[in-house]
Design a protein around this motif. Structure first.
Motif, PDB file in Angstrom:
ATOM      1  N   HIS A  50       0.861  -1.185   0.000  1.00  0.00           N
ATOM      2  CA  HIS A  50       0.000   0.000   0.000  1.00  0.00           C
ATOM      3  C   HIS A  50       0.896   1.234   0.000  1.00  0.00           C
ATOM      4  O   HIS A  50       1.662   1.447   0.949  1.00  0.00           O
ATOM      5  N   ASN A  51       0.782   2.041  -1.046  1.00  0.00           N
ATOM      6  CA  ASN A  51       1.694   3.168  -1.282  1.00  0.00           C
ATOM      7  C   ASN A  51       3.102   2.617  -1.488  1.00  0.00           C
ATOM      8  O   ASN A  51       4.035   2.877  -0.715  1.00  0.00           O
ATOM      9  N   ASP A  77       0.862  -1.626  -6.373  1.00  0.00           N
ATOM     10  CA  ASP A  77       0.453  -0.609  -5.407  1.00  0.00           C
ATOM     11  C   ASP A  77      -1.063  -0.648  -5.202  1.00  0.00           C
ATOM     12  O   ASP A  77      -1.829  -0.220  -6.070  1.00  0.00           O
ATOM     13  N   SER A 105      -6.907   5.238   2.509  1.00  0.00           N
ATOM     14  CA  SER A 105      -6.041   4.751   3.568  1.00  0.00           C
ATOM     15  C   SER A 105      -6.475   3.342   3.954  1.00  0.00           C
ATOM     16  O   SER A 105      -7.587   2.894   3.615  1.00  0.00           O
ATOM     17  N   SER A 127       5.633   3.114  -3.441  1.00  0.00           N
ATOM     18  CA  SER A 127       6.840   3.913  -3.619  1.00  0.00           C
ATOM     19  C   SER A 127       7.501   4.227  -2.279  1.00  0.00           C
ATOM     20  O   SER A 127       8.733   4.281  -2.174  1.00  0.00           O
ATOM     21  N   PHE A 128       6.707   4.388  -1.234  1.00  0.00           N
ATOM     22  CA  PHE A 128       7.250   4.701   0.091  1.00  0.00           C
ATOM     23  C   PHE A 128       8.042   3.520   0.640  1.00  0.00           C
ATOM     24  O   PHE A 128       9.212   3.654   1.006  1.00  0.00           O
ATOM     25  N   CYS A 156      -2.731   1.135  -3.172  1.00  0.00           N
ATOM     26  CA  CYS A 156      -3.229   2.505  -3.034  1.00  0.00           C
ATOM     27  C   CYS A 156      -3.669   3.032  -4.403  1.00  0.00           C
ATOM     28  O   CYS A 156      -4.749   3.613  -4.547  1.00  0.00           O
TER      29      CYS A 156
END
Length: 236
Positions: free
Chosen positions: A89-90, A117, A132, A92-93, A119
């Protein structure tokens, strides 16, 4: 099909200014269903935990100081990940933090192309909605009552359920039953043995020849059709 749901907790938002991973949680999916195999580690980040970050995941410097550094467990993490797609989830982070840790110890980075991803999937499926983990748990009626703090393995478990809903959902009991049947068949050495162990019930073929009444009714129906094409004769 094997996939790995992955989540991390960190000391902050940017590895380029020294933030590090403090927790990783991974959960194995086989055909989109959790297999029961997980990986979960805490790490000593060798730096302080800012107060605002502590309020997110509840992991203090005092708690983490007794755990190994990332480098000591990197091989075990990479062995668990294998070459499977990563569900994040997300993405790239987490990927920038994971690759930063690998880069610091001289291990090749994991291509971002391996990450799916969720997200982005949720934003595409529900434009304008909150995406979220908590918001998606509410949308899909997934119980997240034990999520007092962000936790890598807790969040990976929630994300596995969310991911299943995002790809269309399924009936896990049905999948499990099919998997069990497949496993039972795979232990049989040949098709002939399967046939021998199966109790077949003989049923006589159903009659397909029309009765005289059916033929008469069909002929009467055809008489009502004017100039049927099957009675036309064609000439060159």
């Amino acid at each position: 099909m094997r996939e790995i749901v992955l989540d991390t907790e960190t000391t902050g938002l940017n590895p380029e200014i020294g933030d590090r991973i403090v927790e990783i949680g991974c959960l194995e999916l086989i055909n989109h269903i959790p297999s029961g195999h997980t990986l979960h580690y805490y790490f000593n980040p060798e730096r302080d935990i800012p107060e605002e970050t502590f309020r997110v995941h509840g992991l203090s410097s005092e708690f983490l100081i007794g755990y190994p550094v990332f480098a000591e467990l990197a091989d075990k993490i990479l062995d668990f990940l294998g070459d499977s797609p990563l569900i994040i989830h997300n993405a790239s982070f987490d990927m920038k933090f994971l690759n930063n840790e690998l880069r610091l110890i001289g291990i090749p980075e994991i291509p971002i192309s391996r990450a799916l991803d969720t997200c982005a999937m949720a934003r595409k499926k529900y434009p304008g909605a909150h995406v979220s983990l908590d918001a998606l748990c509410r949308r899909f009626d997934i119980d997240n009552s034990n999520r007092d703090f962000h936790g890598a393995l807790i969040d990976a478990n929630l994300l596995a359920s969310i991911y299943l809903e995002l790809i269309g959902g399924c009936q896990p009991d049905l999948i499990e039953n099919l998997s069990n049947k497949s496993n039972n068949l795979s232990t049989t050495s040949s098709i002939s043995e399967i046939i021998e162990k199966t109790n077949f019930v003989y049923r006589s073929p159903r009659p397909h020849t029309p009765s005289s009444d059916e033929i008469a009714a069909h002929d009467a129906f055809l008489q009502k059709i004017k100039n049927p094409i099957w009675k036309n004769s064609y000439r060159d």
